[in-house]
Design an enzyme around this catalytic site. Structure first.
Site, PDB file in Angstrom:
ATOM      1  N   SER A  66       0.853  -1.187   0.000  1.00 24.84           N
ATOM      2  CA  SER A  66       0.000   0.000   0.000  1.00 24.84           C
ATOM      3  C   SER A  66       0.892   1.241   0.000  1.00 24.84           C
ATOM      4  O   SER A  66       1.672   1.408  -0.930  1.00 24.84           O
ATOM      5  CB  SER A  66      -0.958  -0.021   1.202  1.00 24.84           C
ATOM      6  OG  SER A  66      -1.846   1.072   1.160  1.00 24.84           O
ATOM      7  N   THR A  67       0.822   2.076   1.024  1.00 25.82           N
ATOM      8  CA  THR A  67       1.586   3.316   1.057  1.00 25.82           C
ATOM      9  C   THR A  67       3.079   3.041   0.891  1.00 25.82           C
ATOM     10  O   THR A  67       3.661   2.271   1.644  1.00 25.82           O
ATOM     11  CB  THR A  67       1.349   4.048   2.394  1.00 25.82           C
ATOM     12  OG1 THR A  67      -0.049   4.139   2.632  1.00 25.82           O
ATOM     13  CG2 THR A  67       1.964   5.435   2.359  1.00 25.82           C
ATOM     14  N   ASP A  73      -4.246  -4.605   6.063  1.00 23.22           N
ATOM     15  CA  ASP A  73      -4.663  -5.458   4.957  1.00 23.22           C
ATOM     16  C   ASP A  73      -3.518  -6.381   4.535  1.00 23.22           C
ATOM     17  O   ASP A  73      -2.390  -5.927   4.352  1.00 23.22           O
ATOM     18  CB  ASP A  73      -5.108  -4.599   3.775  1.00 23.22           C
ATOM     19  CG  ASP A  73      -5.713  -5.422   2.649  1.00 23.22           C
ATOM     20  OD1 ASP A  73      -6.347  -6.451   2.941  1.00 23.22           O
ATOM     21  OD2 ASP A  73      -5.557  -5.026   1.484  1.00 23.22           O
ATOM     22  N   MET A  87      -0.005   1.257   4.880  1.00 27.15           N
ATOM     23  CA  MET A  87      -0.788   1.710   6.024  1.00 27.15           C
ATOM     24  C   MET A  87      -1.900   0.713   6.317  1.00 27.15           C
ATOM     25  O   MET A  87      -2.503   0.160   5.396  1.00 27.15           O
ATOM     26  CB  MET A  87      -1.383   3.079   5.702  1.00 27.15           C
ATOM     27  CG  MET A  87      -2.217   3.693   6.815  1.00 27.15           C
ATOM     28  SD  MET A  87      -2.768   5.372   6.370  1.00 27.15           S
ATOM     29  CE  MET A  87      -3.961   5.030   5.081  1.00 27.15           C
ATOM     30  N   HIS A 146      -2.746  -1.099  -3.284  1.00 26.06           N
ATOM     31  CA  HIS A 146      -3.890  -0.209  -3.104  1.00 26.06           C
ATOM     32  C   HIS A 146      -3.713   0.993  -4.026  1.00 26.06           C
ATOM     33  O   HIS A 146      -2.801   1.794  -3.833  1.00 26.06           O
ATOM     34  CB  HIS A 146      -3.988   0.259  -1.652  1.00 26.06           C
ATOM     35  CG  HIS A 146      -4.239  -0.846  -0.680  1.00 26.06           C
ATOM     36  ND1 HIS A 146      -3.968  -0.730   0.670  1.00 26.06           N
ATOM     37  CD2 HIS A 146      -4.743  -2.092  -0.859  1.00 26.06           C
ATOM     38  CE1 HIS A 146      -4.300  -1.861   1.283  1.00 26.06           C
ATOM     39  NE2 HIS A 146      -4.762  -2.699   0.376  1.00 26.06           N
TER      40      HIS A 146
END
Length: 373
Positions: A172-173, A294, A291, A198
């Site tokens: 993600s991030t 997940d 972040m 993401h």
């Protein structure tokens, strides 16, 4: 005594966007909007005066575009930056360039009804600002140049059998650049790789194209029903879950519009669970920077089945949320710095380590000129 609030400087040429962002962020007691600027030159002065912890930065602005300003900022005064991007093909490409330059994350703003569009994900926006404040800005670290694709190696497809290895990666991030580093270290005949990052729908296609240019493997945005073959990488489309299923002895991509999981679609957990169900011990998996949580439970399921699993370590993660959650619940067999993950995945998959991984990031040690910000 209350913890110190996170100081935010908003940089956007739209007075409406500045007003809405200020309203949304100021509603959280942990955040303090210390100022706003209509262009990068004003922002430069306010950074010196206000010493913000986080900058929200528009891409397209007068007097100096956001990318030029970001490049100067990361070279001379590195700090956490959250990009504010238009949800367009051009906005996607520019935003991916911004992430390469060192921006930590981004949010998208709609072309119409900006106030309602931003208010719709106010909570996510506040969460992103907090995560970015605690992130490690990459600055202008630089990466190794893309390696030329070996057509002979990429065209070689082994016969399908039920013991084909599949590598599954979630992020993600900070993940767009972390994934790039892993893929740059992969040989053209590496086992098939499935990836969930993401990312919004408009951004996943340009992201896949960028990864294809950087990797010796063939990289594409996954399509429903597409066969999964060695030497190829399949990236989940934005706003659709990617599942790995089996059709006879073949592995196949299946896309789904099922509800978000862990607030995300695509969800890493959805992909990892499908890999656990249909690939089992023939899978190897890695959970990279991001972040939230997940992917952590899906990684745990894979490890409990006997598949090899790893998580990116805290020191090399932009945000140690997802991999940190996996480590805490015992889902990661090993915890590794980013530059070692590709070789570990290849070793588990029965492939020799790639020499390219030794050179990833080598250009980042170049000295920068000492100039005043």
């Amino acid at each position: 005594m209350n913890a110190r609030r996170i100081k935010v400087l908003i940089v956007d040429d739209s007075a409406l966007v500045r007003s809405v962002l200020t309203e949304i962020l100021s509603a959280d007691p942990a955040l303090e909007v210390v100022g706003a600027a209509a262009d990068p030159l004003i922002a430069r002065d306010k950074i010196k005066q206000l010493h913000p912890d986080v900058l929200t930065l528009d891409v397209e602005m007068p007097r100096m575009d956001g990318l030029t300003f970001l490049e100067n900022l990361m070279r001379l005064h590195p700090m956490p930056v959250l990009m504010v991007s238009s949800l367009t093909a051009h906005g996607a490409d520019v935003t991916l360039q911004a992430l390469e330059l060192g921006a930590v994350d981004f949010i998208t703003k709609p072309a119409l009804d900006v106030r309602a569009g931003l208010q719709a994900y106010a909570e996510l926006l506040r969460d992103k600002v907090k995560a970015v404040a605690n992130a490690r800005p990459r600055g202008s670290l630089g990466l190794a140049a893309p390696r030329p694709r070996s057509d002979a190696g990429a065209a070689t497809v082994r016969h399908f059998n039920t013991t084909e290895k599949i590598i599954a990666i979630g992020a993600s991030t900070g993940g767009t650049e972390a994934i790039k580093e892993v893929l740059m270290a992969m040989p053209p005949d590496a086992p098939a790789i499935v990836i969930t990052q993401h990312i919004p729908a408009m951004f996943s296609g340009p992201f896949a194209a960028r990864m294809d240019r950087a990797s010796a493997m063939s990289v594409c945005e996954a399509q429903d029903g597409q066969q999964i073959v060695p030497g190829h990488v399949y990236i989940a489309p934005g706003d659709r879950h990617l599942r790995v299923t089996r059709s006879g002895a073949r592995y196949v991509c299946r896309l789904s519009d099922a509800p978000p999981e862990n607030r995300h679609r695509p969800s890493v957990d959805v992909m990892f669970q499908s890999v656990a169900e249909n690939v089992g011990t023939n899978a190897v998996a890695a959970l990279l920077t991001g972040m939230g949580e997940d992917g952590a439970r899906g990684l745990l399921t894979l490890r409990q089945l006997g598949a090899h699993t790893c998580a990116q370590d805290e020191a090399s993660s932009v945000v140690w949320g997802m991999p940190g959650a996996a480590v805490r619940m015992g889902a990661a067999e090993v915890v590794l710095p980013l530059h070692r993950i590709a070789d570990q995945l290849l070793a588990w998959a029965g492939q020799p380590a790639s020499r390219a991984s030794q050179h990833v990031g080598a250009q980042g040690s170049a000295a920068m000129a000492d100039k005043r910000f």
